[in-house]
Design a protein around this motif. Structure first.
Motif, PDB file in Angstrom:
ATOM      1  N   GLU A   7      20.423   1.840  40.027  1.00  0.00           N
ATOM      2  CA  GLU A   7      20.977   1.184  40.890  1.00  0.00           C
ATOM      3  C   GLU A   7      20.037  -0.269  41.569  1.00  0.00           C
ATOM      4  OE1 GLU A   7      23.773   2.804  43.763  1.00  0.00           O
ATOM      5  OE2 GLU A   7      24.589   4.067  42.186  1.00  0.00           O
ATOM      6  N   LYS A   8      19.049   0.647  42.179  1.00  0.00           N
ATOM      7  CA  LYS A   8      18.081  -0.340  42.870  1.00  0.00           C
ATOM      8  C   LYS A   8      17.271  -1.269  41.997  1.00  0.00           C
ATOM      9  CE  LYS A   8      19.085   0.455  47.031  1.00  0.00           C
ATOM     10  NZ  LYS A   8      20.032  -0.480  47.941  1.00  0.00           N
ATOM     11  N   GLY A   9      17.211  -0.764  40.662  1.00  0.00           N
ATOM     12  CA  GLY A   9      16.379  -1.508  39.608  1.00  0.00           C
ATOM     13  C   GLY A   9      14.831  -1.375  39.780  1.00  0.00           C
ATOM     14  N   TRP A  10      14.563   0.077  40.529  1.00  0.00           N
ATOM     15  CA  TRP A  10      13.125   0.285  40.492  1.00  0.00           C
ATOM     16  C   TRP A  10      12.608   0.758  39.213  1.00  0.00           C
ATOM     17  CZ3 TRP A  10      14.962   4.233  44.921  1.00  0.00           C
ATOM     18  CH2 TRP A  10      14.915   3.526  45.985  1.00  0.00           C
ATOM     19  N   LYS A  11      11.456   0.118  38.893  1.00  0.00           N
ATOM     20  CA  LYS A  11      10.641   0.459  37.630  1.00  0.00           C
ATOM     21  C   LYS A  11      10.506   2.022  37.793  1.00  0.00           C
ATOM     22  CE  LYS A  11       6.152  -0.133  35.340  1.00  0.00           C
ATOM     23  NZ  LYS A  11       4.875  -0.449  35.593  1.00  0.00           N
ATOM     24  N   CYS A  12      10.617   2.545  36.683  1.00  0.00           N
ATOM     25  CA  CYS A  12      10.342   4.043  36.500  1.00  0.00           C
ATOM     26  C   CYS A  12      10.064   4.482  35.141  1.00  0.00           C
ATOM     27  CB  CYS A  12      11.711   4.877  36.948  1.00  0.00           C
ATOM     28  SG  CYS A  12      13.183   4.676  35.906  1.00  0.00           S
ATOM     29  N   GLN A  13       9.381   5.711  34.974  1.00  0.00           N
ATOM     30  CA  GLN A  13       8.923   6.307  33.799  1.00  0.00           C
ATOM     31  C   GLN A  13       9.069   7.705  33.937  1.00  0.00           C
ATOM     32  OE1 GLN A  13       5.308   4.955  32.053  1.00  0.00           O
ATOM     33  NE2 GLN A  13       4.867   7.209  31.669  1.00  0.00           N
ATOM     34  N   TYR A  14      10.051   8.053  32.709  1.00  0.00           N
ATOM     35  CA  TYR A  14      10.301   9.491  32.896  1.00  0.00           C
ATOM     36  C   TYR A  14       9.523  10.079  31.613  1.00  0.00           C
ATOM     37  CZ  TYR A  14      12.619  13.840  31.744  1.00  0.00           C
ATOM     38  OH  TYR A  14      13.006  15.202  31.578  1.00  0.00           O
ATOM     39  N   SER A  15       8.494  11.274  31.845  1.00  0.00           N
ATOM     40  CA  SER A  15       8.172  12.011  30.776  1.00  0.00           C
ATOM     41  C   SER A  15       8.220  13.376  30.880  1.00  0.00           C
ATOM     42  CB  SER A  15       6.803  11.270  30.659  1.00  0.00           C
ATOM     43  OG  SER A  15       5.931  11.812  31.891  1.00  0.00           O
ATOM     44  N   GLU A  16       8.094  13.973  29.584  1.00  0.00           N
ATOM     45  CA  GLU A  16       8.102  15.350  29.241  1.00  0.00           C
ATOM     46  C   GLU A  16       6.840  15.807  28.501  1.00  0.00           C
ATOM     47  OE1 GLU A  16      11.718  16.544  27.402  1.00  0.00           O
ATOM     48  OE2 GLU A  16      12.982  16.159  28.997  1.00  0.00           O
ATOM     49  N   GLY A  17       5.729  16.053  29.340  1.00  0.00           N
ATOM     50  CA  GLY A  17       4.184  16.236  28.882  1.00  0.00           C
ATOM     51  C   GLY A  17       3.821  14.855  28.728  1.00  0.00           C
ATOM     52  N   GLU A  18       3.339  14.336  27.407  1.00  0.00           N
ATOM     53  CA  GLU A  18       2.890  13.359  27.137  1.00  0.00           C
ATOM     54  C   GLU A  18       4.007  12.187  26.667  1.00  0.00           C
ATOM     55  OE1 GLU A  18      -0.233  12.183  28.074  1.00  0.00           O
ATOM     56  OE2 GLU A  18      -0.418  14.190  29.155  1.00  0.00           O
TER      57      GLU A  18
END
Length: 161
Positions: free
Chosen positions: A43-54
């Motif tokens: 909702e806030k539009g924050w930059k994000c990155q989800y990762s599982e291991g590499e």
């Protein structure tokens, strides 16, 4: 008005005293609370990155992340509330929202204001405290969002150098 004043709390943001990666947590959480945090990030539009291991993948639902096998690698979600401040959420357990911040990124009043705003947004969304412990001193918060006071407050006396 700022929740915390830099001159009053600078020792809590000193990497030499606190460790560079203090633990920030929301105790007594649930899968629904985790999902509320994920929804807030979107909702806030924050930059994000989800990762599982590499492997970087789109952010899944909290239920999917938290129901992974016990021997699976712990995924993380990197969130930037501003370009120069990052929080790393670790999906270790469904009963505690847990993330790290880098104190080297939280120097000066402007950065403290960003950090306090981030804690306030999470705390308000969940209606729960958001606590910061010294790195490696779990369970002894030094500051945090107080849901009743609706602001970030000191929970310990600052150390004087």
């Amino acid at each position: 008005m700022a929740d915390l004043l830099w001159d009053d709390v600078r020792s809590f943001f000193d990497p030499d005293l606190m460790g560079s990666l203090p633990d920030v947590r929301v105790p007594n959480a649930s899968v629904e609370d985790w999902q509320a945090v994920l929804d807030l990030v979107a909702e806030k539009g924050w930059k994000c990155q989800y990762s599982e291991g590499e492997t970087v993948i789109p952010v899944p639902r909290a239920e999917a992340v938290l129901s992974r096998p016990a021997d699976a690698e712990c995924p993380d979600l990197r969130v930037w509330p501003t370009a120069d401040v990052m929080a790393i959420f670790r999906f270790r357990a469904d009963d505690e929202v847990d993330f790290d911040v880098d104190l080297r990124e939280l120097q000066g009043q402007d950065r403290i204001d960003v950090f306090c705003g981030f804690l306030r947004k999470i705390g308000r969304r969940l209606g729960k405290p958001v606590l910061m412990d010294t790195e490696g001193d779990y369970g002894h918060p030094v500051l945090g969002f107080d849901a009743e006071a609706d602001r970030v407050v000191l929970l310990a006396d600052p150390q004087v150098r």
